[in-house]
Design an enzyme around this catalytic site. Sequence first.
Site, PDB file in Angstrom:
ATOM      1  N   CYS A  47     -24.277   0.762  17.458  1.00 28.89           N
ATOM      2  CA  CYS A  47     -25.228   0.723  16.342  1.00 28.89           C
ATOM      3  C   CYS A  47     -24.637  -0.082  15.179  1.00 28.89           C
ATOM      4  O   CYS A  47     -23.418  -0.177  15.026  1.00 28.89           O
ATOM      5  CB  CYS A  47     -25.528   2.150  15.886  1.00 28.89           C
ATOM      6  N   ASP A  49     -24.645   0.784  12.210  1.00 26.20           N
ATOM      7  CA  ASP A  49     -24.137   1.734  11.214  1.00 26.20           C
ATOM      8  C   ASP A  49     -22.673   1.432  10.878  1.00 26.20           C
ATOM      9  O   ASP A  49     -21.842   1.265  11.782  1.00 26.20           O
ATOM     10  CB  ASP A  49     -24.276   3.153  11.799  1.00 26.20           C
ATOM     11  N   ARG A  51     -20.348   3.186   9.945  1.00 29.22           N
ATOM     12  CA  ARG A  51     -19.352   4.226  10.263  1.00 29.22           C
ATOM     13  C   ARG A  51     -18.904   4.224  11.710  1.00 29.22           C
ATOM     14  O   ARG A  51     -18.059   5.038  12.095  1.00 29.22           O
ATOM     15  CB  ARG A  51     -19.934   5.604   9.916  1.00 29.22           C
ATOM     16  N   HIS A 109     -24.491   7.578  18.399  1.00 34.42           N
ATOM     17  CA  HIS A 109     -23.745   8.356  17.403  1.00 34.42           C
ATOM     18  C   HIS A 109     -24.619   9.344  16.643  1.00 34.42           C
ATOM     19  O   HIS A 109     -25.839   9.187  16.570  1.00 34.42           O
ATOM     20  CB  HIS A 109     -23.038   7.418  16.408  1.00 34.42           C
ATOM     21  N   CYS A 112     -27.743   8.999  13.285  1.00 32.25           N
ATOM     22  CA  CYS A 112     -28.231   7.620  13.426  1.00 32.25           C
ATOM     23  C   CYS A 112     -29.537   7.460  12.621  1.00 32.25           C
ATOM     24  O   CYS A 112     -30.527   8.139  12.866  1.00 32.25           O
ATOM     25  CB  CYS A 112     -28.478   7.291  14.897  1.00 32.25           C
TER      26      CYS A 112
HETATM   27 ZN    ZN Z   1     -27.210   4.365  14.316  1.00 35.23          ZN
END
Ligand code: ZN
Length: 215
Positions: A47, A49, A51, A109, A112
Amino acid sequence: MNIAIYRLMAGFRRFRDKYFVPEHLEESIYHRLASSGQTPKTLLIGCSDSRVDPAILSGASPGELFVIRNVANLVPPCETTTSGFHGTSSAIEFAVKNLKVDNVIILGHRQCGGIRALMKDAYSDESFIGQWMQIAKEAKQIVQTKYAESDHEHQCKMAEMESIRVSLKNLKSFPFVQEAIKDRQMNLIGVYFDLELGQLWNYDDSLEEFRQLEI
Ligand SMILES: [Zn+2]
């Protein structure tokens, strides 16, 4: 220059000092990667993202992971129309057909945002995110049926996992993926990172469920 960019540049300086030491250039991993090209064994679809950076999570070295990142680490089904800009599909095609990777990992994850948006119908079908997340609508339907009594957070978590299964299924819709599985036993792996608990879960194909990895 703002502080965010300054921090990134300072990070690049540390990276350069590690891998491009003038007296040791020929021993550097980049010397080999630049002269021989990349030969990653694993394609990782993660993803966007901030993190869940795959290289940070896995400690991978330069050249080790071929990475695709998109909203909610989704794999679309194979679409054979000539129109459209298939960013994720083209990167999968390159990794499987040209790089001949041994493994394809889909890394989902916790928390999300893409899955949360899907579960809340936060974006219209006309938005890019709304359209893109339709790939995982099957995951939403399954979760809403199977976990109808659960609260929203738990449904999101289950949909984060379920969408990995959808992407694994979609991966197999690409003929070159099917061939790579059949001809050279390429592995398809589904992994879920719980960023609240620091846990890694692995999808067990035979049990059809996620199991926590003991690492
Ligand atoms: Zn995500």
